[in-house]
Design a protein around this motif. Structure first.
Motif, PDB file in Angstrom:
ATOM      1  N   VAL A  30      41.376  30.982  41.736  1.00  0.00           N
ATOM      2  CA  VAL A  30      40.413  31.433  42.747  1.00  0.00           C
ATOM      3  C   VAL A  30      41.114  32.376  43.729  1.00  0.00           C
ATOM      4  O   VAL A  30      42.343  32.436  43.788  1.00  0.00           O
ATOM      5  CB  VAL A  30      39.819  30.232  43.526  1.00  0.00           C
ATOM      6  CG1 VAL A  30      39.006  29.354  42.591  1.00  0.00           C
ATOM      7  CG2 VAL A  30      40.921  29.425  44.196  1.00  0.00           C
ATOM      8  N   SER A  31      40.336  33.072  44.507  1.00  0.00           N
ATOM      9  CA  SER A  31      40.892  33.947  45.529  1.00  0.00           C
ATOM     10  C   SER A  31      41.674  33.095  46.530  1.00  0.00           C
ATOM     11  O   SER A  31      41.301  31.953  46.787  1.00  0.00           O
ATOM     12  CB  SER A  31      39.756  34.672  46.261  1.00  0.00           C
ATOM     13  OG  SER A  31      39.085  35.540  45.373  1.00  0.00           O
ATOM     14  N   PRO A  32      42.782  33.598  47.107  1.00  0.00           N
ATOM     15  CA  PRO A  32      43.324  34.964  46.982  1.00  0.00           C
ATOM     16  C   PRO A  32      44.362  35.116  45.888  1.00  0.00           C
ATOM     17  O   PRO A  32      45.034  36.142  45.830  1.00  0.00           O
ATOM     18  CB  PRO A  32      43.962  35.170  48.348  1.00  0.00           C
ATOM     19  CG  PRO A  32      44.501  33.807  48.678  1.00  0.00           C
ATOM     20  CD  PRO A  32      43.517  32.823  48.127  1.00  0.00           C
ATOM     21  N   ALA A  33      44.476  34.117  44.998  1.00  0.00           N
ATOM     22  CA  ALA A  33      45.529  34.177  43.986  1.00  0.00           C
ATOM     23  C   ALA A  33      45.198  35.143  42.853  1.00  0.00           C
ATOM     24  O   ALA A  33      46.085  35.561  42.124  1.00  0.00           O
ATOM     25  CB  ALA A  33      45.770  32.787  43.431  1.00  0.00           C
ATOM     26  N   VAL A  34      43.933  35.473  42.678  1.00  0.00           N
ATOM     27  CA  VAL A  34      43.559  36.321  41.545  1.00  0.00           C
ATOM     28  C   VAL A  34      43.800  37.795  41.867  1.00  0.00           C
ATOM     29  O   VAL A  34      43.833  38.206  43.033  1.00  0.00           O
ATOM     30  CB  VAL A  34      42.068  36.117  41.177  1.00  0.00           C
ATOM     31  CG1 VAL A  34      41.835  34.712  40.679  1.00  0.00           C
ATOM     32  CG2 VAL A  34      41.178  36.416  42.364  1.00  0.00           C
ATOM     33  N   HIS A  35      43.980  38.564  40.802  1.00  0.00           N
ATOM     34  CA  HIS A  35      44.195  40.001  40.965  1.00  0.00           C
ATOM     35  C   HIS A  35      42.879  40.747  41.111  1.00  0.00           C
ATOM     36  O   HIS A  35      41.812  40.212  40.823  1.00  0.00           O
ATOM     37  CB  HIS A  35      44.986  40.550  39.773  1.00  0.00           C
ATOM     38  CG  HIS A  35      44.315  40.315  38.443  1.00  0.00           C
ATOM     39  ND1 HIS A  35      43.202  40.980  38.026  1.00  0.00           N
ATOM     40  CD2 HIS A  35      44.634  39.448  37.438  1.00  0.00           C
ATOM     41  CE1 HIS A  35      42.844  40.574  36.828  1.00  0.00           C
ATOM     42  NE2 HIS A  35      43.693  39.621  36.442  1.00  0.00           N
ATOM     43  N   GLU A  36      42.989  41.995  41.519  1.00  0.00           N
ATOM     44  CA  GLU A  36      41.810  42.857  41.597  1.00  0.00           C
ATOM     45  C   GLU A  36      41.334  43.220  40.192  1.00  0.00           C
ATOM     46  O   GLU A  36      42.051  43.025  39.212  1.00  0.00           O
ATOM     47  CB  GLU A  36      42.147  44.146  42.364  1.00  0.00           C
ATOM     48  CG  GLU A  36      42.480  43.940  43.836  1.00  0.00           C
ATOM     49  CD  GLU A  36      41.264  43.603  44.667  1.00  0.00           C
ATOM     50  OE1 GLU A  36      40.144  43.668  44.136  1.00  0.00           O
ATOM     51  OE2 GLU A  36      41.422  43.251  45.849  1.00  0.00           O
ATOM     52  N   THR A  37      40.160  43.804  40.122  1.00  0.00           N
ATOM     53  CA  THR A  37      39.611  44.239  38.845  1.00  0.00           C
ATOM     54  C   THR A  37      40.416  45.412  38.297  1.00  0.00           C
ATOM     55  O   THR A  37      40.855  46.281  39.053  1.00  0.00           O
ATOM     56  CB  THR A  37      38.144  44.664  39.044  1.00  0.00           C
ATOM     57  OG1 THR A  37      37.446  43.595  39.654  1.00  0.00           O
ATOM     58  CG2 THR A  37      37.489  45.007  37.727  1.00  0.00           C
ATOM     59  N   LYS A  38      40.565  45.450  36.985  1.00  0.00           N
ATOM     60  CA  LYS A  38      41.288  46.545  36.340  1.00  0.00           C
ATOM     61  C   LYS A  38      40.644  47.886  36.699  1.00  0.00           C
ATOM     62  O   LYS A  38      39.418  48.040  36.602  1.00  0.00           O
ATOM     63  CB  LYS A  38      41.281  46.351  34.824  1.00  0.00           C
ATOM     64  CG  LYS A  38      42.100  47.394  34.070  1.00  0.00           C
ATOM     65  CD  LYS A  38      42.143  47.071  32.588  1.00  0.00           C
ATOM     66  CE  LYS A  38      43.025  48.076  31.854  1.00  0.00           C
ATOM     67  NZ  LYS A  38      43.113  47.747  30.400  1.00  0.00           N
ATOM     68  N   GLY A  39      41.477  48.817  37.103  1.00  0.00           N
ATOM     69  CA  GLY A  39      40.985  50.163  37.404  1.00  0.00           C
ATOM     70  C   GLY A  39      40.681  50.394  38.859  1.00  0.00           C
ATOM     71  O   GLY A  39      40.538  51.537  39.294  1.00  0.00           O
ATOM     72  N   ILE A  40      40.577  49.329  39.625  1.00  0.00           N
ATOM     73  CA  ILE A  40      40.177  49.504  41.021  1.00  0.00           C
ATOM     74  C   ILE A  40      41.289  50.126  41.863  1.00  0.00           C
ATOM     75  O   ILE A  40      41.020  50.702  42.923  1.00  0.00           O
ATOM     76  CB  ILE A  40      39.702  48.159  41.615  1.00  0.00           C
ATOM     77  CG1 ILE A  40      38.729  48.420  42.766  1.00  0.00           C
ATOM     78  CG2 ILE A  40      40.883  47.303  42.053  1.00  0.00           C
ATOM     79  CD1 ILE A  40      37.953  47.212  43.207  1.00  0.00           C
ATOM     80  N   SER A  41      42.504  50.057  41.360  1.00  0.00           N
ATOM     81  CA  SER A  41      43.620  50.616  42.139  1.00  0.00           C
ATOM     82  C   SER A  41      43.512  52.117  42.313  1.00  0.00           C
ATOM     83  O   SER A  41      44.068  52.680  43.252  1.00  0.00           O
ATOM     84  CB  SER A  41      44.955  50.271  41.464  1.00  0.00           C
ATOM     85  OG  SER A  41      45.014  50.833  40.172  1.00  0.00           O
ATOM     86  N   THR A  42      42.775  52.766  41.435  1.00  0.00           N
ATOM     87  CA  THR A  42      42.615  54.225  41.540  1.00  0.00           C
ATOM     88  C   THR A  42      41.166  54.634  41.731  1.00  0.00           C
ATOM     89  O   THR A  42      40.839  55.825  41.667  1.00  0.00           O
ATOM     90  CB  THR A  42      43.159  54.907  40.278  1.00  0.00           C
ATOM     91  OG1 THR A  42      42.489  54.378  39.124  1.00  0.00           O
ATOM     92  CG2 THR A  42      44.655  54.694  40.133  1.00  0.00           C
ATOM     93  N   ALA A  43      40.277  53.668  41.956  1.00  0.00           N
ATOM     94  CA  ALA A  43      38.847  53.981  42.095  1.00  0.00           C
ATOM     95  C   ALA A  43      38.555  54.598  43.462  1.00  0.00           C
ATOM     96  O   ALA A  43      39.124  54.188  44.475  1.00  0.00           O
ATOM     97  CB  ALA A  43      38.018  52.721  41.906  1.00  0.00           C
ATOM     98  N   ALA A  44      37.667  55.596  43.476  1.00  0.00           N
ATOM     99  CA  ALA A  44      37.259  56.220  44.732  1.00  0.00           C
ATOM    100  C   ALA A  44      36.408  55.250  45.545  1.00  0.00           C
ATOM    101  O   ALA A  44      35.732  54.379  44.994  1.00  0.00           O
ATOM    102  CB  ALA A  44      36.470  57.491  44.436  1.00  0.00           C
ATOM    103  N   VAL A  45      36.439  55.413  46.855  1.00  0.00           N
ATOM    104  CA  VAL A  45      35.680  54.523  47.735  1.00  0.00           C
ATOM    105  C   VAL A  45      34.192  54.606  47.415  1.00  0.00           C
ATOM    106  O   VAL A  45      33.638  55.677  47.173  1.00  0.00           O
ATOM    107  CB  VAL A  45      35.950  54.873  49.215  1.00  0.00           C
ATOM    108  CG1 VAL A  45      35.449  56.263  49.560  1.00  0.00           C
ATOM    109  CG2 VAL A  45      35.301  53.829  50.129  1.00  0.00           C
ATOM    110  N   GLY A  46      33.576  53.453  47.376  1.00  0.00           N
ATOM    111  CA  GLY A  46      32.137  53.386  47.174  1.00  0.00           C
ATOM    112  C   GLY A  46      31.686  53.446  45.727  1.00  0.00           C
ATOM    113  O   GLY A  46      30.501  53.324  45.450  1.00  0.00           O
ATOM    114  N   THR A  47      32.622  53.617  44.804  1.00  0.00           N
ATOM    115  CA  THR A  47      32.223  53.638  43.402  1.00  0.00           C
ATOM    116  C   THR A  47      32.045  52.218  42.894  1.00  0.00           C
ATOM    117  O   THR A  47      32.502  51.256  43.505  1.00  0.00           O
ATOM    118  CB  THR A  47      33.266  54.376  42.537  1.00  0.00           C
ATOM    119  OG1 THR A  47      34.559  53.801  42.787  1.00  0.00           O
ATOM    120  CG2 THR A  47      33.312  55.860  42.891  1.00  0.00           C
TER     121      THR A  47
END
Lengths: 144, 141
Positions: free
Chosen positions: A10-27
């Motif tokens: 569960v959060s906060p131990a889980v990682h972010e979604t794949k691809g979000i590290s380079t996703a533009a804001v609001g996408t």
């Protein structure tokens, strides 16, 4: 540290979604239908709000239109114009006439009467014949 | 291989989101409010663009309406359109044909399942609009 199943993390131990590290804001992450996703603002396969109608495309058009004939005093009449991209599955949600250069001429409604054909209802509420001016009309077409 | 915290796994080593393997193209993952979600085109909780108004439903209705005849000037008439709510705003109403001297000024939802249309007859005589299929776009907020 005790072992824990991946599905039980569960959060906060889980990682972010794949691809979000380079996703533009609001996408938003959209499935590509092949087991992955991309982040985009484009709802490529449509959008359905609150379980309502599935809208598969929304296009805001801005088109220069030249009406062909004058509108007789105190009458209504339709005129059609070529607007590439329209289909009979499109509903015209709003339409703004660029100016009010001819008083007494109203445009309360527009519809798609055939593929690539916008049909505008002109209303002449005056006592004399009036010619709608050639000008840019803006309208929103929702496809469903 | 060095141990790494799950929360610190780099992007190249991340798995796809849950359910992506079977999701249709163009769908998005929508939370169900209970700790999970599903891939869907349906933004069931509504949509809010740029922090503006939250729109909770958009429906395009195509009811058959048969307005009553009326003489020149205004006529406000109501019709049953099941599904409409008083929180709906009518974005557009389209009559599919021209009736001489007749046009629509506006339409609103006057009560649940009730559409009120404001017609105008430019002539002095009586107009009896035909029964036909109107297209109505309703946006709920």
């Amino acid at each position: 540290m005790a072992a824990i199943q991946h599905k039980d993390m569960v959060s906060p131990a889980v990682h972010e979604t794949k691809g979000i590290s380079t996703a533009a804001v609001g996408t938003t992450g959209h499935s590509n239908g092949a087991g992955s996703e991309t982040y985009t603002k484009d709802f490529a396969n449509g959008i359905q709000i609150g379980g309502g109608t599935l809208v598969t495309k929304a296009v805001l058009y801005s088109v220069f239109i030249t009406p062909g004939t004058p509108i007789t005093a105190a009458t209504v009449s339709e005129q059609s114009f070529t607007v590439s991209g329209l289909t009979t599955a499109d509903t015209i949600v709003l339409h703004n006439k660029g100016t009010t250069n001819v008083s007494d001429i109203l445009t309360p409604q527009a519809r798609v009467s055939a593929v690539n054909t916008l049909t505008i209802l002109f209303v002449n509420v005056g006592g004399a014949d009036g010619f709608p001016g050639a000008e840019t009309f803006t309208f929103l077409a929702l496809r469903s | 291989m060095a141990n790494v915290q799950h929360s610190a796994i780099p992007n190249a080593d991340l798995h796809e989101p849950k359910g992506a393997s079977g999701a249709a193209s163009g769908t998005v993952y929508v939370a169900d409010g209970a700790g999970s979600g599903s891939w869907s085109k349906n933004l069931s909780g509504g949509v809010q663009i740029g922090g503006g108004t939250l729109f909770t439903k958009l429906v395009i209705y195509t009811p058959t309406l048969n307005p009553s005849a009326f003489v020149g000037g205004d006529s406000t008439q109501t019709f049953t359109v099941v599904g409409l709510s008083t929180t709906d705003t009518i974005l557009s109403i389209t009559k599919p044909t021209v009736s001489a001297d007749l046009f629509i000024l506006e339409a609103i939802v006057s009560a649940t399942d009730t559409l009120r249309i404001h017609f105008y007859n430019l002539a002095f005589g009586t107009i009896d609009p035909p029964s036909e299929i109107y297209t109505i776009v309703a946006l709920r907020s």
